[in-house]
Design a protein around this motif. Structure first.
Motif, mmCIF file in Angstrom:
data_model
loop_
_atom_site.group_PDB
_atom_site.id
_atom_site.type_symbol
_atom_site.label_atom_id
_atom_site.label_comp_id
_atom_site.label_asym_id
_atom_site.label_seq_id
_atom_site.Cartn_x
_atom_site.Cartn_y
_atom_site.Cartn_z
ATOM 1 N N ALA A 1 0.843 -1.200 0.000
ATOM 2 C CA ALA A 1 0.000 0.000 0.000
ATOM 3 C C ALA A 1 0.876 1.247 0.000
ATOM 4 O O ALA A 1 1.892 1.300 0.697
ATOM 5 C CB ALA A 1 -0.902 -0.001 1.229
ATOM 6 N N THR A 2 0.467 2.261 -0.770
ATOM 7 C CA THR A 2 1.249 3.505 -0.802
ATOM 8 C C THR A 2 0.331 4.706 -0.993
ATOM 9 O O THR A 2 -0.790 4.574 -1.498
ATOM 10 C CB THR A 2 2.316 3.460 -1.923
ATOM 11 O OG1 THR A 2 3.278 4.497 -1.718
ATOM 12 C CG2 THR A 2 1.700 3.629 -3.313
ATOM 13 N N GLY B 1 -1.547 -14.427 -6.915
ATOM 14 C CA GLY B 1 -1.058 -15.424 -5.968
ATOM 15 C C GLY B 1 -2.152 -16.001 -5.088
ATOM 16 O O GLY B 1 -3.130 -15.329 -4.773
ATOM 17 N N ALA B 2 -1.982 -17.268 -4.679
ATOM 18 C CA ALA B 2 -2.893 -17.877 -3.709
ATOM 19 C C ALA B 2 -2.588 -17.387 -2.300
ATOM 20 O O ALA B 2 -3.430 -17.461 -1.417
ATOM 21 C CB ALA B 2 -2.771 -19.398 -3.763
ATOM 22 N N TYR B 3 -1.353 -16.883 -2.087
ATOM 23 C CA TYR B 3 -0.941 -16.380 -0.777
ATOM 24 C C TYR B 3 -0.563 -14.915 -0.926
ATOM 25 O O TYR B 3 0.210 -14.551 -1.824
ATOM 26 C CB TYR B 3 0.248 -17.191 -0.235
ATOM 27 C CG TYR B 3 0.444 -17.049 1.258
ATOM 28 C CD1 TYR B 3 -0.533 -17.502 2.145
ATOM 29 C CD2 TYR B 3 1.592 -16.473 1.791
ATOM 30 C CE1 TYR B 3 -0.370 -17.386 3.525
ATOM 31 C CE2 TYR B 3 1.767 -16.355 3.170
ATOM 32 C CZ TYR B 3 0.780 -16.809 4.030
ATOM 33 O OH TYR B 3 0.936 -16.686 5.388
ATOM 34 N N LEU B 4 -1.135 -14.069 -0.063
ATOM 35 C CA LEU B 4 -0.958 -12.622 -0.160
ATOM 36 C C LEU B 4 -0.157 -12.126 1.036
ATOM 37 O O LEU B 4 -0.577 -12.307 2.184
ATOM 38 C CB LEU B 4 -2.325 -11.926 -0.176
ATOM 39 C CG LEU B 4 -3.339 -12.436 -1.204
ATOM 40 C CD1 LEU B 4 -4.682 -11.736 -1.020
ATOM 41 C CD2 LEU B 4 -2.821 -12.225 -2.628
ATOM 42 N N ILE B 5 0.998 -11.522 0.764
ATOM 43 C CA ILE B 5 1.811 -10.920 1.814
ATOM 44 C C ILE B 5 1.607 -9.416 1.698
ATOM 45 O O ILE B 5 1.862 -8.830 0.654
ATOM 46 C CB ILE B 5 3.298 -11.290 1.650
ATOM 47 C CG1 ILE B 5 3.467 -12.817 1.656
ATOM 48 C CG2 ILE B 5 4.128 -10.639 2.755
ATOM 49 C CD1 ILE B 5 4.852 -13.280 1.225
ATOM 50 N N GLN B 6 1.121 -8.816 2.760
ATOM 51 C CA GLN B 6 0.689 -7.417 2.723
ATOM 52 C C GLN B 6 1.630 -6.540 3.539
ATOM 53 O O GLN B 6 1.961 -6.875 4.672
ATOM 54 C CB GLN B 6 -0.725 -7.347 3.297
ATOM 55 C CG GLN B 6 -1.259 -5.947 3.508
ATOM 56 C CD GLN B 6 -2.669 -5.975 4.053
ATOM 57 O OE1 GLN B 6 -3.602 -6.324 3.351
ATOM 58 N NE2 GLN B 6 -2.833 -5.624 5.318
ATOM 59 N N LEU B 7 2.050 -5.434 2.940
ATOM 60 C CA LEU B 7 2.838 -4.475 3.713
ATOM 61 C C LEU B 7 2.512 -3.067 3.267
ATOM 62 O O LEU B 7 1.804 -2.859 2.284
ATOM 63 C CB LEU B 7 4.343 -4.764 3.595
ATOM 64 C CG LEU B 7 5.004 -4.636 2.241
ATOM 65 C CD1 LEU B 7 6.346 -3.944 2.374
ATOM 66 C CD2 LEU B 7 5.249 -6.027 1.666
ATOM 67 N N ASP B 8 3.023 -2.106 4.023
ATOM 68 C CA ASP B 8 2.848 -0.703 3.678
ATOM 69 C C ASP B 8 4.090 -0.201 2.961
ATOM 70 O O ASP B 8 5.181 -0.749 3.118
ATOM 71 C CB ASP B 8 2.615 0.130 4.944
ATOM 72 C CG ASP B 8 1.205 -0.032 5.490
ATOM 73 O OD1 ASP B 8 0.365 -0.656 4.802
ATOM 74 O OD2 ASP B 8 0.941 0.448 6.606
ATOM 75 N N GLY B 9 3.897 0.885 2.213
ATOM 76 C CA GLY B 9 4.973 1.453 1.410
ATOM 77 C C GLY B 9 5.983 2.250 2.203
ATOM 78 O O GLY B 9 6.747 3.038 1.630
#
Length: 279
Positions: free
Chosen positions: A14-15, A90-98
């Motif tokens: 996210a950004t 993707g079947a697996y989602l790795i979420q982070l912030d910008g």
């Protein structure tokens, strides 16, 4: 782990209007030991400078780099994350912030920790303003766990053999941080993703976590692995927190597993037929 290789994973970042920080984050993605299949930028309405950066990076990026953007009508983090996760392969989602700069084993650590029936809460190391300025000017993190200007310094320790021993909080609210989380895409779709009725800063991650837990998806805390350094910035306006907390409390009280306004509206038409391949 249910993820045997990285070709099942999307890194969702996210950004919002901080291209210098995003450039540093993308640099840290280039340095990963194991790459995700793709990187999807969830852009909550940034201007031309961010678009130009992503176009430049995409030309030489080691995996597909995709830009999901919508108009800036205020803080709509849940909505743009839904749009990005709906577009993710993707079947697996790795979420982070910008504003989260990654240790070289960040993606590898998340994939090794992934397990069916769970979502993952990672942690973060906090840099102060001078350390952040130094990182932005050097193009890399110029700090270690014991440097001055570092908070939550225990989170900077990369000791993966300890990760399996850490328990930590299991409820949806305590120490829930969307800046470092991971989910199975199927689980996100099952609970209809982020609740887009939540606008403005606060509770979007906890409310999603509550619905996941009500649907039987267990929280696991990932520490001493998936290390990420959080760049210092002014805190967001918090005038929406009490309204958003009301939505969270209703989700808890009624044990909701679904929100009316979520990811379903953004899914490609073929979504119901699309089964994730788990190796």
């Amino acid at each position: 782990s249910d993820v045997c290789s990285s070709d099942l994973s999307s890194l969702v970042i996210a950004t919002y209007n901080w291209p210098d920080a995003l450039a540093l984050v993308l640099q840290s993605v280039r340095a990963q030991r194991v790459f995700p299949t793709e990187v999807v930028i969830a852009d909550d309405g940034s201007g031309a400078a961010t678009r130009a950066l992503i176009e430049r990076e995409a030309a030489t990026f080691p995996v597909p780099l995709r830009h999901v953007w919508h108009d800036d009508t205020g803080f709509r983090l849940g909505t743009i994350r839904n749009k990005a996760m709906a577009a993710a392969a993707g079947a697996y989602l790795i979420q982070l912030d910008g504003d989260m700069v990654l240790h070289p084993a960040f993606v590898e650590s998340h994939l090794a920790f992934a397990m069916p029936g769970t979502y993952v809460q990672g942690s973060r190391v906090m840099l102060d303003a001078p350390r952040t300025a130094a990182a932005l000017s050097a193009g890399r993190i110029v700090a270690g766990p014991w440097s001055p200007g570092v908070r939550n310094r225990v989170n900077a320790l990369h000791l993966p053999w300890l990760s399996g021993l850490v328990r930590g909080p299991t409820d949806p609210l305590r120490r829930t941080r969307g800046c470092n989380m991971a989910f199975w895409r199927d689980d996100i779709i099952r609970v209809n993703g982020y609740n887009e009725a939540i606008e403005g800063w606060g509770r979007e991650d906890s409310e999603l976590a509550a619905r996941l837990q009500h649907a039987g998806v267990r929280r696991r805390n990932l520490k001493f692995s998936a290390v990420a350094w959080h760049l210092h910035h002014r805190t967001r306006a918090q005038d929406a927190v009490s309204r958003n907390h009301g939505i969270y409390e209703r989700t808890i009280a009624e044990r909701l597993t679904w929100c009316a306004q979520g990811i379903a509206q953004w899914l490609p038409e073929s979504a119901p037929d699309r089964k994730s391949t788990r190796l």
